[in-house]
Enzyme design. Sequence first.
Site, mmCIF file in Angstrom:
data_model
loop_
_atom_site.group_PDB
_atom_site.id
_atom_site.type_symbol
_atom_site.label_atom_id
_atom_site.label_comp_id
_atom_site.label_asym_id
_atom_site.label_seq_id
_atom_site.Cartn_x
_atom_site.Cartn_y
_atom_site.Cartn_z
ATOM 1 N N CYS A 1 -0.409 4.063 2.165
ATOM 2 C CA CYS A 1 -0.299 3.886 3.572
ATOM 3 C C CYS A 1 1.305 4.344 3.881
ATOM 4 C CB CYS A 1 -0.475 2.446 4.089
ATOM 5 S SG CYS A 1 -1.949 1.876 3.193
ATOM 6 N N ASP A 2 2.361 3.842 3.077
ATOM 7 C CA ASP A 2 3.364 3.736 3.564
ATOM 8 C C ASP A 2 4.204 4.458 2.476
ATOM 9 O OD1 ASP A 2 2.801 1.981 5.434
ATOM 10 O OD2 ASP A 2 2.992 0.101 4.095
ATOM 11 N N CYS B 1 0.861 -1.145 0.166
ATOM 12 C CA CYS B 1 0.158 0.055 0.092
ATOM 13 C C CYS B 1 0.832 1.201 -0.015
ATOM 14 C CB CYS B 1 -0.938 0.110 1.432
ATOM 15 S SG CYS B 1 -2.033 1.263 1.362
#
Length: 308
Positions: A137-138, A134
Amino acid sequence: MSEIHNVIIIGSGPAGYTAGLYAARAMLEPLMFAGYMSGGQLMLTSDVENFPGYPKGIGGPEMMMELREQAERFGLEVRDQNVESVDLSEKPYKVVVEGETFLTHAIIVSTGAESIWLNAPGEEQQKGRGISTCATCDGAFFKNEEVLVIGGGDSACEEATFLTRFASKVTLIHRHDVFRASTIMYDRVVKHDKIEVKTFRQVKEWLSDEKGLTGAVLEDPRDGTLENISVSGAFIAIGHKPITGFLGGQVEVDGEGYILHKKHTMTSVEGVFAAGDVVDTRYKQAITAAGMGCQSAMDVEKWLEDQH
Ligand code: NDP
């Protein structure tokens, strides 16, 4: 436990919320179990540019909040809980959530799909220490660092483009030279000066030290040639698998685990319907999921009527 719901919707992406909207407007008083992380895959998507009605695009999480708000306005009850299991052996059906059992005449399964991992040697240890599925997200953890993206579809192209916001360089590898990605998303990748595309490469092994990921050994599948790449982040974007474990095999699925429709959106079990990526082996778009969610709610309404 004594109340019998008309319909319980399990899962909360575009399919689930649209089903909820239609079921609520049909006065079915639907109850949705949205999961602990409600909103589905679009909560992890930066920009949605292809959902009609948003000429300037919209953030995935923002769109999911609006879908939820719209359905709740008409009476959809949403609980941010995960369904553990269902019992479809007798009517009314049972839906078990954190040890509590809910009874329902009909169910709409709209649990979507989850990312597939590569499972290359060393991967398990580096999940969350450099290897992710992701970018939204990261990605921000890799400011001014070099990262790797794996895959040849829209997800890989979207992740690679998104990561250029943070990374100094993005290398996109694909196991051959035919890309499934749409032309517009692929073009963005090949034209971007921070992205290098390498075809005929797959990850043979991940490399790491005590701090986390340091790179990977890449292999050319044509002749087995090996090369090392140094990266501190890697994003696997090789597709998704449907989320059906909680059904315990009570609903018929295909060879890859996607739920099969038997009549319109009804599954192999009478009164159990399915919509969105948990069924869709082909289109997998927010708009097609939303459309199927609408169909499933209309099918539930008709089916409930026919029961009287
Ligand atoms: P896809 O199934 O489209 O693509 C997966 C890619 O990963 C393929 O190129 C596949 O290669 C490759 N792959 C699969 N397994 C492996 C493996 N073990 N090792 C290496 N490579 C592998 O999945 P996506 O998640 O990209 O897209 C799914 C759907 O979601 C699509 O319909 C897409 O259009 C949609 N989507 C739309 C977006 C948008 O419009 N904004 C954004 C993201 C997704 P191969 O070709 O060899 O099989």
